[in-house]
Design a protein around this motif. Sequence first.
Motif, mmCIF file in Angstrom:
data_model
loop_
_atom_site.group_PDB
_atom_site.id
_atom_site.type_symbol
_atom_site.label_atom_id
_atom_site.label_comp_id
_atom_site.label_asym_id
_atom_site.label_seq_id
_atom_site.Cartn_x
_atom_site.Cartn_y
_atom_site.Cartn_z
ATOM 1 N N THR A 44 0.858 -1.187 0.000
ATOM 2 C CA THR A 44 0.000 0.000 0.000
ATOM 3 C C THR A 44 0.895 1.238 0.000
ATOM 4 N N GLN A 45 0.346 2.340 -0.438
ATOM 5 C CA GLN A 45 1.113 3.576 -0.538
ATOM 6 C C GLN A 45 0.265 4.750 -0.073
ATOM 7 N N ASP A 46 0.806 5.546 0.850
ATOM 8 C CA ASP A 46 0.158 6.785 1.280
ATOM 9 C C ASP A 46 0.850 7.975 0.641
ATOM 10 N N LEU A 47 0.077 8.953 0.219
ATOM 11 C CA LEU A 47 0.653 10.206 -0.265
ATOM 12 C C LEU A 47 1.113 11.043 0.919
ATOM 13 N N ALA A 48 2.044 11.951 0.659
ATOM 14 C CA ALA A 48 2.466 12.879 1.702
ATOM 15 C C ALA A 48 1.292 13.763 2.093
ATOM 16 N N SER A 49 1.281 14.219 3.327
ATOM 17 C CA SER A 49 0.208 15.091 3.804
ATOM 18 C C SER A 49 0.173 16.381 2.986
ATOM 19 N N ALA A 50 -1.028 16.870 2.734
ATOM 20 C CA ALA A 50 -1.178 18.134 2.010
ATOM 21 C C ALA A 50 -0.705 19.296 2.878
ATOM 22 N N VAL A 51 -0.029 20.270 2.252
ATOM 23 C CA VAL A 51 0.463 21.446 2.989
ATOM 24 C C VAL A 51 -0.075 22.716 2.331
ATOM 25 N N THR A 52 -0.215 23.734 3.115
ATOM 26 C CA THR A 52 -0.726 25.017 2.593
ATOM 27 C C THR A 52 0.401 25.994 2.294
ATOM 28 N N THR A 53 1.633 25.637 2.618
ATOM 29 C CA THR A 53 2.761 26.567 2.483
ATOM 30 C C THR A 53 3.644 26.239 1.297
#
Length: 307
Positions: free
Chosen positions: A52-61
């Motif tokens: 399984t693969q998780d994407l990196a957390s979304a960032v606002t910066t």
Amino acid sequence: MTAPSNTYVTTSAIGNKEDLSDIIYRISPTTTPLMNMAAKAKASNTLHEWQTQDLASAVTTNAQAEGDNATAKSVTPTVRLSNRTQIASKTVIVSGTQQAMNPAGRKDELAYQLSMASLELKRDMESALCQLDVAATSPRQARGLVGWVVDNVDNNAGTLASYTGNTGRTVGTPRAFTEAQLKNVLQKCYSAGGEPDTIMVGPAQKQTFSTFSGNATRFDKSEDAKLYAAIDVYVSDFGSLKVVPNRFQAARDVFVLQADKLALAYLRPFSTIELATTGDAVQRELVVEYTLECRAPKAHGAIYDVL
């Protein structure tokens, strides 16, 4: 009135043929919702593995300076998951004499008994796939839904199973099944990235579910006067879900599932083995070797410990 003297009646007759219907009626349930829902996959080892693969957390910066040097992003590695294949079988032995008979309701006794065994085998598989919580090696046992669905859960104390540590669960204190619990799990699934499409419930929970007052769709026919009290589709804030009753899951469990993230992986599909003759009988063994491939555990959710 009585029959005239010397009337030949059935109680005196010898040789009347028996009246035995040529149909065999069954009531035992054979529907297997989880097996029907899951995709089919191929296993090539008794230890079946996938990633399984998780994407990196979304960032606002994520704002870069003009002309700045490129910097490599942090790489999120894949996670390797596994499950053991489980052998399930049923053996049928029919005497040579019975095989030569002309039984009512079937033409071939061995073939009929094998067809019954195949239905019983599927029931066993459905029960195991829904209720087993750990994988084992002696004999091999596949981890079922209870052992995989542990990320987006509403439970009442107890402990959850662990698919990374291969530990079983301990059940909590039973409580009433409510719509608030379902909404809690649906929100967790959505936040984790899941898009569940099926709610699988036991018979008692199906009736409780049909009393929920949220955004539910009851199918009706305008041309008749029947009252339809069952909920067939639940329209949530995060999409529509089918509501499917399952006789073979534990009554205390309610599963919220994403069908395309489940597969039934077969090392050996259903097959019939002709066993050696050891006497005046024919012997056949129906065998299957399979496991549950939970392709993305975080896509699913559950409400545990319900009445």
